[in-house]
Design a protein around this motif. Structure first.
Motif, short mmCIF file in Angstrom:
data_model
loop_
_atom_site.label_atom_id
_atom_site.label_comp_id
_atom_site.label_asym_id
_atom_site.label_seq_id
_atom_site.Cartn_x
_atom_site.Cartn_y
_atom_site.Cartn_z
N ASP A 79 48.16 -4.14 32.33
CA ASP A 79 48.97 -2.98 32.66
C ASP A 79 50.26 -3.35 33.38
OD1 ASP A 79 47.52 -3.83 34.85
OD2 ASP A 79 46.32 -2.03 34.99
N ALA A 135 50.92 12.06 37.17
CA ALA A 135 49.64 11.60 37.72
C ALA A 135 49.57 11.87 39.22
CB ALA A 135 49.44 10.12 37.43
N GLY A 150 42.39 6.86 45.50
CA GLY A 150 43.16 6.64 44.30
C GLY A 150 42.91 7.75 43.30
N HIS A 151 43.44 7.55 42.10
CA HIS A 151 43.34 8.56 41.05
C HIS A 151 43.42 7.85 39.71
CE1 HIS A 151 44.10 12.28 38.84
NE2 HIS A 151 45.09 11.63 38.24
N ARG A 152 42.65 8.33 38.74
CA ARG A 152 42.68 7.75 37.40
C ARG A 152 42.73 8.87 36.37
NH1 ARG A 152 38.87 2.96 35.41
NH2 ARG A 152 39.48 2.36 37.48
N GLU A 153 43.59 8.68 35.37
CA GLU A 153 43.62 9.56 34.21
C GLU A 153 44.10 8.74 33.03
OE1 GLU A 153 47.55 12.17 34.39
OE2 GLU A 153 46.42 12.35 36.26
N ASP A 154 44.21 9.35 31.87
CA ASP A 154 44.52 8.62 30.65
C ASP A 154 45.81 7.82 30.79
OD1 ASP A 154 44.23 7.80 27.98
OD2 ASP A 154 45.49 9.46 27.28
N GLU A 157 46.35 4.47 36.48
CA GLU A 157 45.50 4.49 37.65
C GLU A 157 46.38 4.31 38.88
OE1 GLU A 157 41.49 2.45 39.55
OE2 GLU A 157 42.36 1.59 37.72
N LYS A 159 46.36 3.43 42.86
CA LYS A 159 45.49 2.76 43.83
C LYS A 159 46.23 2.55 45.13
CE LYS A 159 42.95 -0.28 40.64
NZ LYS A 159 42.66 -1.71 40.38
N ALA A 173 50.91 2.12 41.01
CA ALA A 173 50.53 2.72 39.73
C ALA A 173 50.30 1.58 38.75
CB ALA A 173 51.63 3.64 39.22
N THR A 176 49.17 1.78 31.53
CA THR A 176 48.94 1.17 30.22
C THR A 176 50.26 1.17 29.46
OG1 THR A 176 46.70 2.07 30.23
CG2 THR A 176 47.59 1.35 28.10
#
Length: 192
Positions: A79, A135, A150-154, A157, A159, A173, A176
């Protein structure tokens, strides 16, 4: 620079890291130049101010219109790393104070070299920043229900991490590349 591979310099001597970075920048700009010259663009080095203060590694221009480029390279992982907030506080997240290097940078485009040296992701920085901000909006909504780490979505991520160099907490951040890349350029960059 000693005989250490570029891939092994992650936490090494700063002078070795800068020298290795300059070698990578030069090679990446040569790949970009071979491609954009066909469309009438010219690649030039940055001014001293652009290089030192704005972290610009090159400029492409055509017909009086210029676009600044920052080259990014991560030695591990798939990433893109983007520093968003430093030092980190939840108040800054909630107020959307994106005060760190990558979010306030002056680059129009990122040329992100894959750790294999075999491809370069061509990324519009404005698109990347909007992707991250979306995000963060979702992260802020989650914070209404309590503290999160943290937070994750498509495709992204967020952190909260300790900077390994000085221990300061920051929000990173991890994006991808395929989610934000305008193109992928073939490359053969020497990382040894």
């Amino acid at each position: 620079m000693n005989k250490t591979s570029i891939k092994e310099l992650r936490f090494g001597d700063i002078q070795d890291r800068v020298k290795a970075g300059r070698s990578i920048e030069k090679q990446v700009l040569e790949v970009i130049e071979k491609i954009v010259v066909k469309s009438g663009y010219v690649v030039t080095p940055p001014t001293i101010k652009q290089d030192k203060h704005d972290k610009i590694d090159g400029v492409i221009s055509r017909d009086g219109v210029s676009h600044s480029i920052q080259i990014k390279f991560r030695q591990t992982g798939e990433d893109i790393l983007v520093e968003v907030i430093r030092p980190f506080t939840y108040e800054k997240v909630k107020a959307k104070v994106f005060d760190w290097r990558d979010m306030i940078g002056k680059a129009d485009w990122y040329a992100v070299l894959h750790h294999s040296g075999k491809k370069i992701y061509w990324i519009n920085v404005s698109v990347l920043k909007r992707f991250i901000e979306k995000a963060i909006d979702n992260f802020v909504k989650e914070l209404e229900n309590g503290i999160k780490l943290g937070h994750r979505e498509d495709g992204i991520e967020l952190k909260i991490v300790n900077d390994p160099r000085d221990g300061i907490m920051k929000l990173m951040a991890f994006v991808t590349p395929e989610k934000v890349s305008k193109a992928v350029l073939d490359a053969d960059i020497n990382l040894e």
